[in-house]
Motif scaffolding. Structure first.
Motif, PDB file in Angstrom:
ATOM      1  N   ASP A 250       0.861  -1.188   0.000  1.00  0.00           N
ATOM      2  CA  ASP A 250       0.000   0.000   0.000  1.00  0.00           C
ATOM      3  C   ASP A 250       0.896   1.237   0.000  1.00  0.00           C
ATOM      4  O   ASP A 250       1.729   1.406   0.893  1.00  0.00           O
ATOM      5  CB  ASP A 250      -0.892  -0.030   1.242  1.00  0.00           C
ATOM      6  CG  ASP A 250      -1.835   1.164   1.326  1.00  0.00           C
ATOM      7  OD1 ASP A 250      -2.015   1.863   0.316  1.00  0.00           O
ATOM      8  OD2 ASP A 250      -2.389   1.391   2.421  1.00  0.00           O
ATOM      9  N   ILE A 251       0.745   2.075  -1.010  1.00  0.00           N
ATOM     10  CA  ILE A 251       1.496   3.333  -1.100  1.00  0.00           C
ATOM     11  C   ILE A 251       0.489   4.476  -1.022  1.00  0.00           C
ATOM     12  O   ILE A 251      -0.451   4.542  -1.818  1.00  0.00           O
ATOM     13  CB  ILE A 251       2.294   3.434  -2.415  1.00  0.00           C
ATOM     14  CG1 ILE A 251       3.288   2.281  -2.521  1.00  0.00           C
ATOM     15  CG2 ILE A 251       3.025   4.771  -2.511  1.00  0.00           C
ATOM     16  CD1 ILE A 251       4.062   2.266  -3.821  1.00  0.00           C
ATOM     17  N   LYS A 252       0.692   5.372  -0.065  1.00  0.00           N
ATOM     18  CA  LYS A 252      -0.284   6.435   0.150  1.00  0.00           C
ATOM     19  C   LYS A 252       0.415   7.771   0.350  1.00  0.00           C
ATOM     20  O   LYS A 252       1.388   7.863   1.100  1.00  0.00           O
ATOM     21  CB  LYS A 252      -1.144   6.110   1.376  1.00  0.00           C
ATOM     22  CG  LYS A 252      -2.301   7.073   1.602  1.00  0.00           C
ATOM     23  CD  LYS A 252      -3.151   6.609   2.768  1.00  0.00           C
ATOM     24  CE  LYS A 252      -4.362   7.506   2.976  1.00  0.00           C
ATOM     25  NZ  LYS A 252      -5.172   7.071   4.133  1.00  0.00           N
ATOM     26  N   GLU A 253      -0.089   8.773  -0.322  1.00  0.00           N
ATOM     27  CA  GLU A 253       0.468  10.122  -0.160  1.00  0.00           C
ATOM     28  C   GLU A 253       0.150  10.661   1.228  1.00  0.00           C
ATOM     29  O   GLU A 253      -0.951  10.477   1.753  1.00  0.00           O
ATOM     30  CB  GLU A 253      -0.111  11.057  -1.218  1.00  0.00           C
ATOM     31  CG  GLU A 253       0.429  12.470  -1.128  1.00  0.00           C
ATOM     32  CD  GLU A 253      -0.170  13.409  -2.159  1.00  0.00           C
ATOM     33  OE1 GLU A 253       0.073  14.626  -2.062  1.00  0.00           O
ATOM     34  OE2 GLU A 253      -0.896  12.934  -3.069  1.00  0.00           O
ATOM     35  N   ALA A 254       1.122  11.318   1.810  1.00  0.00           N
ATOM     36  CA  ALA A 254       0.938  11.945   3.119  1.00  0.00           C
ATOM     37  C   ALA A 254       0.694  13.431   2.927  1.00  0.00           C
ATOM     38  O   ALA A 254       1.550  14.144   2.417  1.00  0.00           O
ATOM     39  CB  ALA A 254       2.173  11.716   3.990  1.00  0.00           C
ATOM     40  N   ALA A 255      -0.482  13.884   3.321  1.00  0.00           N
ATOM     41  CA  ALA A 255      -0.831  15.303   3.195  1.00  0.00           C
ATOM     42  C   ALA A 255      -0.674  15.991   4.543  1.00  0.00           C
ATOM     43  O   ALA A 255      -0.479  15.348   5.580  1.00  0.00           O
ATOM     44  CB  ALA A 255      -2.267  15.448   2.700  1.00  0.00           C
ATOM     45  N   ARG A 256      -0.778  17.289   4.537  1.00  0.00           N
ATOM     46  CA  ARG A 256      -0.685  18.041   5.780  1.00  0.00           C
ATOM     47  C   ARG A 256      -1.833  17.674   6.709  1.00  0.00           C
ATOM     48  O   ARG A 256      -2.981  17.559   6.295  1.00  0.00           O
ATOM     49  CB  ARG A 256      -0.716  19.544   5.486  1.00  0.00           C
ATOM     50  CG  ARG A 256      -0.542  20.411   6.723  1.00  0.00           C
ATOM     51  CD  ARG A 256      -0.453  21.881   6.351  1.00  0.00           C
ATOM     52  NE  ARG A 256      -0.293  22.707   7.538  1.00  0.00           N
ATOM     53  CZ  ARG A 256      -0.132  24.028   7.522  1.00  0.00           C
ATOM     54  NH1 ARG A 256      -0.095  24.661   6.354  1.00  0.00           N
ATOM     55  NH2 ARG A 256       0.001  24.709   8.639  1.00  0.00           N
ATOM     56  N   ALA A 257      -1.519  17.495   7.979  1.00  0.00           N
ATOM     57  CA  ALA A 257      -2.532  17.087   8.959  1.00  0.00           C
ATOM     58  C   ALA A 257      -3.450  18.250   9.315  1.00  0.00           C
ATOM     59  O   ALA A 257      -3.000  19.393   9.457  1.00  0.00           O
ATOM     60  CB  ALA A 257      -1.867  16.542  10.216  1.00  0.00           C
ATOM     61  N   ALA A 258      -4.742  17.949   9.485  1.00  0.00           N
ATOM     62  CA  ALA A 258      -5.699  18.952   9.957  1.00  0.00           C
ATOM     63  C   ALA A 258      -5.674  19.057  11.470  1.00  0.00           C
ATOM     64  O   ALA A 258      -6.080  20.071  12.036  1.00  0.00           O
ATOM     65  CB  ALA A 258      -7.107  18.587   9.479  1.00  0.00           C
ATOM     66  N   ALA A 259      -5.198  17.998  12.125  1.00  0.00           N
ATOM     67  CA  ALA A 259      -5.147  17.994  13.587  1.00  0.00           C
ATOM     68  C   ALA A 259      -4.180  19.057  14.101  1.00  0.00           C
ATOM     69  O   ALA A 259      -3.071  19.192  13.572  1.00  0.00           O
ATOM     70  CB  ALA A 259      -4.715  16.621  14.085  1.00  0.00           C
ATOM     71  N   PRO A 260      -4.572  19.838  15.114  1.00  0.00           N
ATOM     72  CA  PRO A 260      -3.678  20.874  15.655  1.00  0.00           C
ATOM     73  C   PRO A 260      -2.519  20.273  16.427  1.00  0.00           C
ATOM     74  O   PRO A 260      -2.687  19.327  17.192  1.00  0.00           O
ATOM     75  CB  PRO A 260      -4.597  21.690  16.567  1.00  0.00           C
ATOM     76  CG  PRO A 260      -5.690  20.752  16.946  1.00  0.00           C
ATOM     77  CD  PRO A 260      -5.888  19.842  15.776  1.00  0.00           C
ATOM     78  N   ARG A 261      -1.348  20.807  16.210  1.00  0.00           N
ATOM     79  CA  ARG A 261      -0.152  20.338  16.894  1.00  0.00           C
ATOM     80  C   ARG A 261       0.282  21.362  17.919  1.00  0.00           C
ATOM     81  O   ARG A 261      -0.087  22.533  17.840  1.00  0.00           O
ATOM     82  CB  ARG A 261       0.976  20.135  15.871  1.00  0.00           C
ATOM     83  CG  ARG A 261       1.386  21.430  15.160  1.00  0.00           C
ATOM     84  CD  ARG A 261       2.245  21.154  13.949  1.00  0.00           C
ATOM     85  NE  ARG A 261       1.467  20.511  12.896  1.00  0.00           N
ATOM     86  CZ  ARG A 261       2.004  20.030  11.777  1.00  0.00           C
ATOM     87  NH1 ARG A 261       3.303  20.083  11.592  1.00  0.00           N
ATOM     88  NH2 ARG A 261       1.248  19.478  10.863  1.00  0.00           N
TER      89      ARG A 261
END
Length: 397
Positions: A250-261
């Motif tokens: 499984d290859i999946k693009e990693a996008a910017r997280a919406a969760a607050p850091r």
């Protein structure tokens, strides 16, 4: 049947996402992480406790927890989707899980008093992970049966479930679309990576020098949250002759997280490395068999799918099952959080969780109020989504 080209994918994926999210309120909650964090950003002051800075799932709903195969051969229930993982407030995972459990309870037509009891059980299970961090919990029967089933699965079950074909070929159709010439060339270049070869051969006691051959690859039509992102299924052959083994990557693009850091938390700037690091901290069964890389100038994370990897199938529940599941899954999440804290930090966070409790509810008032607000806003959002989706299906007269 004509299958879409890469330029035609986005509108079709949007239609599929709308269809999935219209299936039920719980499906809408699973597919709408953004609305949850829009609500979170609207809070003022100290509506939620400020927990210690640890890696959190960021999208902690029922569908993102389940059995995972570990490189050691064991099967463990852990967090199985870390796209949104960040160093943040563990309270965000608690509220997200509580919303998912409450929505599932409503889908099972359980009365509101059961939802209150579910939250009580959830908090008790989460706190137990901090009180006895090394003690394992016995999963409830509805989950234990799925764990037993996952242990008995092999390649044929995985292939039939994921690619509808136990033979070494990915069938193009509704679930898999063809690659462009550029994607296919980049795929072959990607699998020249020595780290990727090691990732494949380290599982199942495969020989380190076993030949690895790319047999087939396709764009994978999967999930609601990955709209517009690159997602691929890759079929590999490992070894020669009768000893040849097959694996699905499984290859999946990693996008910017919406969760607050947390503002001053040090995290990898590359999103794929962020996901990999979060997985290693929260779900070792997954993180130890993942790799971060680049594909077509985008960050991607790569993992081999194992037959033991399953999403929990939790549909119609009675009240006892709902409370048992809530307690156990909260313990799973609590264990993931607790392993990142030393004893002093664990005690401080546990003390914080024991605050703001009334005489009538053995769960923090901030958790109950959050769930009430979120269930109401998501019910409204779900109905509006269905209305817009239904209108979009109407043909012009």
């Amino acid at each position: 049947m004509r299958l879409p080209s890469p330029d035609e994918r986005r509108p079709l994926l949007l239609a599929l996402r709308n269809l999935k999210m219209a299936e039920s309120p719980h499906a809408y909650v699973r597919g709408n992480t953004v609305q949850y964090y829009d609500w979170l950003h609207s809070l003022r002051g100290h509506a939620l406790p400020h927990g210690p800075a640890v890696w959190i799932c960021g999208d902690c709903h029922l569908g993102n927890l389940g059995p995972l195969g570990h490189p050691s051969g064991k099967v463990k229930v852990q967090i199985r989707d870390l796209d949104q993982t960040v160093i943040g407030n563990p309270a965000h995972d608690l509220v997200r899980l509580a919303l998912s459990l409450a929505t599932a309870a409503r889908g099972s037509r359980l009365p509101g008093v059961i939802t209150a009891q579910i939250l009580e059980q959830m908090i008790q299970g989460y706190e137990h992970a901090f009180l006895s961090p090394k003690r394992q919990q016995q999963p409830p029967e509805v989950i234990d049966s799925q764990i037993r089933s996952s242990k008995s699965r092999g390649w044929k079950q995985l292939a039939r479930e994921r690619i509808d074909n136990p033979k070494p070929k990915i069938p193009l159709g509704k679930r898999f679309w063809p690659l462009s010439a550029t994607e296919r060339e980049a795929m072959h270049e990607l699998f020249q990576n020595g780290d990727l070869h090691h990732l494949v051969t380290r599982l199942k006691s495969r020989d380190d020098d076993a030949p690895v051959e790319l047999l087939d690859a396709a764009y994978w039509v999967k999930g609601c949250s990955s709209l517009g992102l690159l997602r691929y299924a890759v079929l590999l052959g490992v070894g020669d002759g009768e000893e040849r083994d097959y694996c699905l990557i499984d290859i999946k693009e990693a996008a910017r997280a919406a969760a607050p850091r947390f503002a001053h938390a040090k995290m990898p700037r590359d999103n794929a490395r962020r996901v990999l690091t979060g997985a290693q901290q929260l779900s070792p069964a997954l993180g130890e068999r993942m790799l971060a890389s680049r594909f077509l100038d985008r960050g991607v994370f790569i993992r081999e799918l194992l037959p033991q990897d399953l999403a929990l199938k939790i549909e119609q529940l009675d009240s006892e099952q709902a409370m048992q599941i809530a307690r156990y899954l909260a313990w799973v999440v609590g264990t993931a959080h607790a392993r990142q804290m030393d004893e002093t930090i664990r005690k401080g966070w546990l003390s914080e969780l024991k605050q703001q409790r009334s005489k009538t509810l053995d769960a923090p008032s901030w958790l109950w109020k959050s769930v009430v607000q979120l269930v109401a806003s998501h019910e409204q959002g779900y109905l509006e989504h269905c209305r817009k989706y239904a209108l979009s299906l109407k043909k012009p007269t």
